[in-house]
Scaffold this motif. Structure first.
Motif, PDB file in Angstrom:
ATOM      1  N   ARG A   1       0.874  -1.272  -0.126  1.00  0.00           N
ATOM      2  CA  ARG A   1      -0.036   0.098   0.074  1.00  0.00           C
ATOM      3  C   ARG A   1       0.786   1.223  -0.050  1.00  0.00           C
ATOM      4  O   ARG A   1       1.903   1.256   0.449  1.00  0.00           O
ATOM      5  N   PRO A   2       0.400   2.512  -0.494  1.00  0.00           N
ATOM      6  CA  PRO A   2       1.084   3.646  -0.570  1.00  0.00           C
ATOM      7  C   PRO A   2       1.432   3.832   1.160  1.00  0.00           C
ATOM      8  O   PRO A   2       0.662   3.807   1.972  1.00  0.00           O
ATOM      9  N   GLY A   3       2.690   4.377   1.187  1.00  0.00           N
ATOM     10  CA  GLY A   3       3.245   4.593   2.667  1.00  0.00           C
ATOM     11  C   GLY A   3       3.819   3.543   3.130  1.00  0.00           C
ATOM     12  O   GLY A   3       4.347   3.649   4.074  1.00  0.00           O
ATOM     13  N   MET A   4       3.689   2.138   2.680  1.00  0.00           N
ATOM     14  CA  MET A   4       4.225   1.029   3.531  1.00  0.00           C
ATOM     15  C   MET A   4       5.685   1.347   3.419  1.00  0.00           C
ATOM     16  O   MET A   4       6.282   1.490   2.244  1.00  0.00           O
ATOM     17  N   LEU A   5       6.402   0.760   4.219  1.00  0.00           N
ATOM     18  CA  LEU A   5       7.974   0.583   4.105  1.00  0.00           C
ATOM     19  C   LEU A   5       8.478  -0.576   3.998  1.00  0.00           C
ATOM     20  O   LEU A   5       7.959  -1.683   4.778  1.00  0.00           O
ATOM     21  N   VAL A   6       9.240  -0.967   3.026  1.00  0.00           N
ATOM     22  CA  VAL A   6       9.945  -2.227   2.924  1.00  0.00           C
ATOM     23  C   VAL A   6      11.329  -2.199   3.156  1.00  0.00           C
ATOM     24  O   VAL A   6      12.046  -1.300   2.419  1.00  0.00           O
ATOM     25  N   ALA A   7      12.126  -2.983   3.957  1.00  0.00           N
ATOM     26  CA  ALA A   7      13.461  -2.941   4.242  1.00  0.00           C
ATOM     27  C   ALA A   7      13.917  -4.127   4.202  1.00  0.00           C
ATOM     28  O   ALA A   7      13.544  -5.168   4.369  1.00  0.00           O
ATOM     29  N   PHE A   8      15.229  -4.202   3.691  1.00  0.00           N
ATOM     30  CA  PHE A   8      16.104  -5.280   3.611  1.00  0.00           C
ATOM     31  C   PHE A   8      17.280  -5.136   4.453  1.00  0.00           C
ATOM     32  O   PHE A   8      18.009  -4.326   4.493  1.00  0.00           O
ATOM     33  N   PHE A   9      17.588  -6.430   5.189  1.00  0.00           N
ATOM     34  CA  PHE A   9      18.592  -6.452   6.111  1.00  0.00           C
ATOM     35  C   PHE A   9      19.363  -7.620   6.297  1.00  0.00           C
ATOM     36  O   PHE A   9      18.895  -8.651   5.809  1.00  0.00           O
ATOM     37  N   SER A  10      20.591  -7.818   6.420  1.00  0.00           N
ATOM     38  CA  SER A  10      21.245  -8.882   6.749  1.00  0.00           C
ATOM     39  C   SER A  10      22.175  -8.807   7.935  1.00  0.00           C
ATOM     40  O   SER A  10      22.886  -7.819   8.147  1.00  0.00           O
ATOM     41  N   PRO A  11      22.431  -9.873   8.575  1.00  0.00           N
ATOM     42  CA  PRO A  11      22.989 -10.055   9.990  1.00  0.00           C
ATOM     43  C   PRO A  11      24.562  -9.904   9.496  1.00  0.00           C
ATOM     44  O   PRO A  11      25.315  -9.530  10.369  1.00  0.00           O
ATOM     45  N   ARG A  12      24.949 -10.045   8.382  1.00  0.00           N
ATOM     46  CA  ARG A  12      26.459  -9.833   7.956  1.00  0.00           C
ATOM     47  C   ARG A  12      26.849  -8.649   7.573  1.00  0.00           C
ATOM     48  O   ARG A  12      27.777  -8.433   7.229  1.00  0.00           O
ATOM     49  N   CYS A  13      26.164  -7.617   7.580  1.00  0.00           N
ATOM     50  CA  CYS A  13      26.243  -6.389   6.994  1.00  0.00           C
ATOM     51  C   CYS A  13      26.559  -5.168   8.001  1.00  0.00           C
ATOM     52  O   CYS A  13      25.448  -4.827   8.826  1.00  0.00           O
ATOM     53  N   PRO A  14      27.748  -4.729   8.357  1.00  0.00           N
ATOM     54  CA  PRO A  14      27.864  -3.636   9.232  1.00  0.00           C
ATOM     55  C   PRO A  14      27.100  -2.471   9.132  1.00  0.00           C
ATOM     56  O   PRO A  14      26.728  -1.664  10.111  1.00  0.00           O
ATOM     57  N   THR A  15      26.811  -2.034   7.847  1.00  0.00           N
ATOM     58  CA  THR A  15      25.935  -0.991   7.606  1.00  0.00           C
ATOM     59  C   THR A  15      24.325  -1.138   8.022  1.00  0.00           C
ATOM     60  O   THR A  15      23.814  -0.201   8.476  1.00  0.00           O
ATOM     61  N   LEU A  43      17.768 -11.253   4.906  1.00  0.00           N
ATOM     62  CA  LEU A  43      18.403 -12.147   4.113  1.00  0.00           C
ATOM     63  C   LEU A  43      19.481 -12.793   4.790  1.00  0.00           C
ATOM     64  O   LEU A  43      20.453 -12.364   5.457  1.00  0.00           O
ATOM     65  N   GLY A  44      19.636 -14.363   4.857  1.00  0.00           N
ATOM     66  CA  GLY A  44      20.265 -15.202   5.471  1.00  0.00           C
ATOM     67  C   GLY A  44      19.784 -16.540   5.959  1.00  0.00           C
ATOM     68  O   GLY A  44      18.674 -16.776   5.731  1.00  0.00           O
ATOM     69  N   SER A  45      20.505 -17.442   6.592  1.00  0.00           N
ATOM     70  CA  SER A  45      19.954 -18.555   7.117  1.00  0.00           C
ATOM     71  C   SER A  45      18.983 -18.060   8.478  1.00  0.00           C
ATOM     72  O   SER A  45      19.340 -17.312   9.078  1.00  0.00           O
ATOM     73  N   PRO A  46      18.025 -18.824   8.591  1.00  0.00           N
ATOM     74  CA  PRO A  46      17.162 -18.926   9.760  1.00  0.00           C
ATOM     75  C   PRO A  46      18.123 -18.978  11.291  1.00  0.00           C
ATOM     76  O   PRO A  46      17.719 -18.182  12.081  1.00  0.00           O
ATOM     77  N   GLN A  53       6.668  -6.914   9.783  1.00  0.00           N
ATOM     78  CA  GLN A  53       6.264  -8.174   9.640  1.00  0.00           C
ATOM     79  C   GLN A  53       7.487  -8.381   8.921  1.00  0.00           C
ATOM     80  O   GLN A  53       8.019  -8.049   8.153  1.00  0.00           O
ATOM     81  N   ILE A  54       7.862  -9.755   9.119  1.00  0.00           N
ATOM     82  CA  ILE A  54       9.227 -10.441   8.775  1.00  0.00           C
ATOM     83  C   ILE A  54       9.009 -11.362   7.827  1.00  0.00           C
ATOM     84  O   ILE A  54       8.194 -12.378   7.833  1.00  0.00           O
ATOM     85  N   VAL A  55       9.911 -11.179   6.620  1.00  0.00           N
ATOM     86  CA  VAL A  55      10.039 -12.185   5.738  1.00  0.00           C
ATOM     87  C   VAL A  55      11.448 -12.484   5.556  1.00  0.00           C
ATOM     88  O   VAL A  55      12.317 -11.662   5.609  1.00  0.00           O
ATOM     89  N   ILE A  56      11.620 -14.015   5.562  1.00  0.00           N
ATOM     90  CA  ILE A  56      12.947 -14.440   5.663  1.00  0.00           C
ATOM     91  C   ILE A  56      13.188 -15.093   4.101  1.00  0.00           C
ATOM     92  O   ILE A  56      12.603 -15.826   3.579  1.00  0.00           O
ATOM     93  N   GLU A  57      14.366 -14.589   3.530  1.00  0.00           N
ATOM     94  CA  GLU A  57      14.845 -15.009   2.372  1.00  0.00           C
ATOM     95  C   GLU A  57      16.383 -15.344   2.473  1.00  0.00           C
ATOM     96  O   GLU A  57      17.187 -14.642   3.420  1.00  0.00           O
ATOM     97  N   GLY A  58      16.662 -16.556   1.693  1.00  0.00           N
ATOM     98  CA  GLY A  58      18.050 -16.960   1.829  1.00  0.00           C
ATOM     99  C   GLY A  58      19.113 -15.773   1.199  1.00  0.00           C
ATOM    100  O   GLY A  58      20.191 -15.587   1.896  1.00  0.00           O
ATOM    101  N   ASP A  59      18.983 -15.226   0.266  1.00  0.00           N
ATOM    102  CA  ASP A  59      19.873 -14.199  -0.192  1.00  0.00           C
ATOM    103  C   ASP A  59      19.181 -13.335  -1.151  1.00  0.00           C
ATOM    104  O   ASP A  59      18.098 -13.164  -1.191  1.00  0.00           O
TER     105      ASP A  59
END
Length: 183
Positions: A76-90, A117-120, A135-141
């Motif tokens: 929806r408009p105004g929805m925020l989608v963010a991508f993170f990895s635990p291996r990423c210092p930034t 992004l990463g293993s469970p 809301q959390i979505v887990i993807e391998g990479d």
């Protein structure tokens, strides 16, 4: 006596060479740090870490940690989608600002999707930390369904949605997002 002067000259030359090499290494480390701080180390000139603002997100289907299926039609408009990895210092550096921003969005966690992004196993702490605000979505990479649909080329990435699955704002730092979001 000349042997002593020759030995001192050799030591001096070695110290001078060591100093020059040390300065070169420090300069190179500063360049690397600057690259990392500009967005997870994406190549210079590649400013877009996802599809650019104004582009339409591709079709995808993903399942959240709450067993809810999410597709492009759910953005929806105004929805925020963010991508993170635990291996990423930034990602770690941007996480507190993301949490503050996402916590202030009207609509609460229904208005935020965090794609991890990463293993469970390696995502456990990150999932716990962000699960209350998103809301959390887990993807391998980066080859996962959502990462591919958003054209993800690095992380962290922050995408504010507009109408009809079109990206309104994108960037690798939270500060690219507007102070207030019109829904």
């Amino acid at each position: 006596m000349s042997v002593l002067w020759a030995a001192l000259a050799i030591v001096f030359i070695i110290c001078l060479l060591n100093l020059v090499l040390t300065v070169a290494v420090i300069r190179r480390l500063r360049e690397h740090t600057e690259l990392i701080n500009r967005g997870g180390g994406h190549p210079p000139g590649q400013e877009e870490i996802t599809l650019p603002a104004g582009a339409r997100v591709g079709e995808f289907s993903a399942v959240t940690g709450d067993d809810r299926t999410v597709t492009r039609d759910d953005l929806r408009p105004g929805m925020l989608v963010a991508f993170f990895s635990p291996r990423c210092p930034t990602c770690e550096e941007q996480k507190p600002a993301f949490i503050r921003y996402a916590s202030g969005l009207p609509g609460g966690r229904d208005q935020v999707i965090a794609v991890l992004l990463g293993s469970p196993e390696e995502l456990g702490g990150l999932r716990e930390e962000l699960g209350g605000i998103a809301q959390i979505v887990i993807e391998g990479d980066v080859d996962g369904a959502m990462a591919a649909a958003f054209g993800l080329r690095g992380y962290p990435a922050f995408c504010l949605m507009g109408q009809d699955g079109v990206l309104q704002v994108t960037g690798f730092k939270v500060d690219v997002l507007p102070d207030s979001v019109a829904l």
